[in-house]
Design an enzyme around this catalytic site. Structure first.
Site, PDB file in Angstrom:
ATOM      1  N   GLY A 287       0.796  -1.215   0.000  1.00  0.00           N
ATOM      2  CA  GLY A 287       0.000   0.000   0.000  1.00  0.00           C
ATOM      3  C   GLY A 287       0.829   1.266   0.000  1.00  0.00           C
ATOM      4  O   GLY A 287       1.922   1.333  -0.567  1.00  0.00           O
ATOM      5  N   SER A 288       0.307   2.282   0.713  1.00  0.00           N
ATOM      6  CA  SER A 288       0.808   3.652   0.573  1.00  0.00           C
ATOM      7  C   SER A 288       2.273   3.844   0.903  1.00  0.00           C
ATOM      8  O   SER A 288       2.823   4.903   0.606  1.00  0.00           O
ATOM      9  CB  SER A 288      -0.017   4.577   1.459  1.00  0.00           C
ATOM     10  OG  SER A 288      -1.371   4.419   1.170  1.00  0.00           O
ATOM     11  N   ILE A 289       2.901   2.866   1.538  1.00  0.00           N
ATOM     12  CA  ILE A 289       4.335   3.005   1.779  1.00  0.00           C
ATOM     13  C   ILE A 289       5.052   3.234   0.448  1.00  0.00           C
ATOM     14  O   ILE A 289       6.052   3.937   0.372  1.00  0.00           O
ATOM     15  CB  ILE A 289       4.876   1.753   2.506  1.00  0.00           C
ATOM     16  CG1 ILE A 289       4.434   1.773   3.965  1.00  0.00           C
ATOM     17  CG2 ILE A 289       6.382   1.665   2.407  1.00  0.00           C
ATOM     18  CD1 ILE A 289       4.889   0.572   4.765  1.00  0.00           C
ATOM     19  N   PHE A 290       4.473   2.657  -0.620  1.00  0.00           N
ATOM     20  CA  PHE A 290       5.098   2.794  -1.935  1.00  0.00           C
ATOM     21  C   PHE A 290       5.070   4.225  -2.450  1.00  0.00           C
ATOM     22  O   PHE A 290       5.764   4.545  -3.408  1.00  0.00           O
ATOM     23  CB  PHE A 290       4.429   1.840  -2.936  1.00  0.00           C
ATOM     24  CG  PHE A 290       5.041   0.476  -2.924  1.00  0.00           C
ATOM     25  CD1 PHE A 290       4.907  -0.340  -1.823  1.00  0.00           C
ATOM     26  CD2 PHE A 290       5.773   0.017  -4.012  1.00  0.00           C
ATOM     27  CE1 PHE A 290       5.487  -1.601  -1.792  1.00  0.00           C
ATOM     28  CE2 PHE A 290       6.356  -1.245  -3.986  1.00  0.00           C
ATOM     29  CZ  PHE A 290       6.210  -2.046  -2.889  1.00  0.00           C
ATOM     30  N   LYS A 291       4.249   5.080  -1.824  1.00  0.00           N
ATOM     31  CA  LYS A 291       4.253   6.485  -2.246  1.00  0.00           C
ATOM     32  C   LYS A 291       5.603   7.133  -1.972  1.00  0.00           C
ATOM     33  O   LYS A 291       5.962   8.135  -2.582  1.00  0.00           O
ATOM     34  CB  LYS A 291       3.123   7.246  -1.549  1.00  0.00           C
ATOM     35  CG  LYS A 291       1.760   6.879  -2.122  1.00  0.00           C
ATOM     36  CD  LYS A 291       0.622   7.493  -1.351  1.00  0.00           C
ATOM     37  CE  LYS A 291      -0.687   6.879  -1.818  1.00  0.00           C
ATOM     38  NZ  LYS A 291      -1.745   6.997  -0.833  1.00  0.00           N
TER      39      LYS A 291
END
Lengths: 583, 131
Positions: A287-291
């Site tokens: 999820g958003s960690i990849f942002k």
């Protein structure tokens, strides 16, 4: 008689031509008898030595009997040189060792009374039945194990049976003094001391040759990490959890946990669920960690800067899909706001113009697309990513859905981002040659902006609960819906994760916490998102790490402390933008 | 005769030397065996030391006998609710600025100063409404 008239003398003298030959023979005779006499004298002395000196008067010399040696010899004297090496943590604490134990075997041919022996043995070993033992004792063949690794009292009791067909064999048994603390990383051995999982298998040759191996792991940090992840799993009734503490500059894994875990002494009793290593073998959509990665690429490529704004008022339609925000802000946001509020729409817009190939290459450089085969353990998961990085795939991957990686890979990639862009490779065994990867994925300037964005996320954004006063934690939350069995995603089953680095101005440590399927509780106002589940756990880990490692806090209450506020420029920038908007 | 005496003397000396060598060898083997046994003991004790010093055990003991407690972290408000609690400089000034019309509590239809920084509005109403 003529011979009577001959003069008799003690020495017969023969004269004439035969005398020389006779003298020679006599000389040989004397030599031979002297040799034998000397031989008998030596034998007599040796007999006296053995029977009198060593036998009768040995106490006068204080000499121990030869037979006395045996009592000093360790039971595994033959195997002592080949004992399996210990595994140590980075501070030399023993986390796996082998201890000499005794195992009981029987030679059925020599068993005189199978009935009596089996009955007596069943009394000593309650877990074995009489019938079982009787069958073993009356079996064909000359060797059968009855019980491995028995206790000294049991050995005494077996000796008391007095059955000549029972024998003992010294054996080593693998012991893990901290129990299940390291189970997934260390692995385990079988009863014959053969490494079957984790580092026990990965380092088997080295350990089997008797060499001890020191790891990068830290016993104390491992305990902290396991305790906090177990606690947060318990609190939110989660199914599983994983976490890692990593040296941000070298990639050395200081602690790695996957829960549930198992007791390495009783692997046979562990369920498959317990044996599954979620840290390195499991791959998840994080999820958003990849942002962090997408934003770093957007900044590095020059396609975006902190002044860039993104319209997050409407979802993005790509084909039949629509991308929306979870923490919907419904407004035009600047890049720092997109990051701190974790806007999917903003992130997709940031990456859209760069194309799938650029994102794929970048993720590949970060090591997110290739398995970590050089970690030293065999439980390594292969990341899952689409064959074709089309528009929709690239869009979802930019915010961490549609790509599955192991949590350890993500932690290493984050370490690379905050480490001035220099790629670090995670490792468990200290690298002999300092493998300095010169590969830099982003510039130090971009890394600095990323660190400020991560700090801002903790001071003002979704990661607020990860803050530890004085330790400047920066990080990013990630709440990902799990793929459902029916296809698509299941909004009720989530993976909640937080990755943080501290101190964020020049990070030494990266901490990642991942919780699988947490359920909202009253204390979290019913939320089970990363900001409520993983972020507070990360804060507790950082706080405990600081006290164990003796890291002094930065005093935020002194003059000039405002300069230490790493996210201040970004916050001022956002405030100024808001003011402009207000006018 | 002299030769015989010399031979006997040599034999006696040999016996003594061989005795002392054997004694030394016994001693050596004994010490080596003891050393191995002690190494084995140390090995076992080290494992036991690690077992007794396992952090999960020490932690329980510290809580039970030393009264140590772990710090408690009360989670803050959920991030998605925190937007109404803005940083102090963004809060409306308690002093009404001369340009802004003061809203009277009893007149809901009065002119409302439109603030495009939208989500701060509920707070500013509340503050000004009280005045």
């Amino acid at each position: 008689m003529a011979w009577q008239t001959l003069p008799i003398s003690p020495v017969i003298r023969i004269e004439g031509e035969k005398s020389a030959a006779f003298n020679l023979a006599r000389g040989r005779l004397v030599m031979l008898s002297a040799f034998f006499i000397l031989g008998y004298v030596l034998i007599a002395i040796r007999v006296a030595d053995l029977s009198l000196v060593q036998g009768q008067f040995s106490h006068l010399f204080g000499v121990e009997q030869l037979a006395g040696f045996d009592s000093y010899a360790p039971s595994t004297s033959a195997g002592a040189a080949l004992r399996r090496g210990d595994i140590l943590d980075r501070n030399g604490e023993v986390i796996a060792t082998s201890l000499g134990m005794v195992s009981l075997y029987a030679d059925p041919k020599l068993i005189s009374d199978p009935d009596g022996a089996a009955r007596a043995l069943a009394g000593v070993f309650p877990d074995q039945s009489y019938a079982e033992l009787h069958a073993k004792l009356s079996a064909e063949g000359r060797f059968v194990w009855l019980e491995r690794n028995i206790l000294p009292e049991q050995q005494q009791a077996v000796l008391a049976i007095g059955e000549p067909g029972l024998g003992f064999e010294g054996e080593d048994r693998r012991i893990y003094p901290q129990g299940s603390l390291f189970s997934h990383l260390l692995g385990y051995t079988n009863v014959d001391g053969y490494g079957l999982g984790g580092l026990e298998a990965g380092l088997h040759e080295k350990l089997a040759s008797g060499e001890s191996v020191a790891l990068t792991l830290d016993l104390r940090l491992q305990h902290i990490l396991r305790r906090e992840i177990a606690m947060v799993m318990d609190e939110f009734s989660a199914k599983a959890g994983a976490g890692v503490i990593m040296n941000a500059k070298t990639g050395a894994v200081l602690a790695g946990v996957s829960l549930p875990d198992y007791d390495p002494h009783h692997v046979d009793k562990a369920e498959n669920e317990q044996k599954f290593n979620r840290l390195t073998l499991g791959v998840f959509e994080m999820g958003s960690i990849f942002k962090i990665f997408s934003t770093a690429l957007a900044l590095e490529s020059g396609n975006a800067n902190i002044n860039s704004t993104y319209d997050a008022r409407e979802g993005i339609k790509i084909g039949r899909y629509e991308i929306n925000d979870y923490h919907a802000e419904d407004r035009v946001m600047s890049l720092p706001e997109v990051f701190m509020h974790s806007s999917n729409i903003g992130t997709v817009l940031m990456i859209r113009d760069l194309g799938g190939q650029a994102l794929k290459d970048f993720y590949n450089d970060l090591g997110l697309l290739t398995p970590l085969y050089d970690l030293g353990i065999s439980e390594i998961g292969r990341p899952l990513s689409p064959q074709r990085w089309g528009e929709i795939e690239t869009a979802t991957i930019s915010y961490g859905q549609g790509i599955a990686t192991s949590p350890l890979q993500v932690a290493a990639a984050v370490a690379s981002i905050v480490n001035d862009g220099k790629v670090v490779r995670p490792h468990l065994v200290p690298q002999e040659t300092s493998q300095k990867h010169d590969l830099a994925v982003i510039s130090p300037e971009t890394s600095s902006v990323m660190r400020r964005l991560m700090r801002l996320t903790v001071t003002d954004g979704t990661g607020g609960n990860a803050d530890v006063p004085g330790y400047m934690v920066g990080g990013k939350t990630g709440t990902a819906d799990k793929p459902s069995a029916r296809g698509g995603y299941d909004r009720s089953r989530r993976i909640s994760s937080f990755v943080g680095a501290f101190p964020i101005d020049d990070p030494d440590y990266v901490v990642l916490v991942m919780v699988d399927e947490p359920k909202g509780i009253k204390k979290s106002y019913g939320y089970a998102t990363a900001g409520w589940v993983a972020a507070p756990a990360a804060a507790r880990i950082v706080s405990s790490m600081a006290s164990v490692l003796g890291l002094p806090p930065q005093n935020m209450n002194v003059a000039g402390a405002a300069d230490l506020d790493y996210a201040a420029p970004l916050r001022q920038y956002i405030a100024a933008e808001d003011d402009k908007g207000a006018r | 005769m002299l030769v015989l005496y010399l031979v006997l003397l040599c034999c006696g000396a040999l016996v003594l030397v061989s005795q002392s060598v054997q004694r030394a060898e016994y001693e050596l083997a004994k010490v080596e065996a003891q050393s191995l046994a002690l190494q084995e003991d140390i090995h076992v004790l080290k494992a036991e030391w690690q077992y007794l010093n396992a952090p999960q055990r020490l932690e329980v003991l510290a809580e039970q006998h030393l009264g140590l407690v772990r710090p408690d972290y009360a989670p803050k408000l959920p991030p998605s609710l925190s937007r109404v609690f803005v940083s102090p400089q963004n809060l409306p000034s308690p002093e009404p600025s001369p340009q802004k019309p003061v809203i009277k509590a009893q007149s809901p239809d009065a002119d409302i100063p439109l603030n495009s920084s939208s989500f701060f509005q509920p707070v500013s109403y509340a503050v000004e409404g009280v005045r």
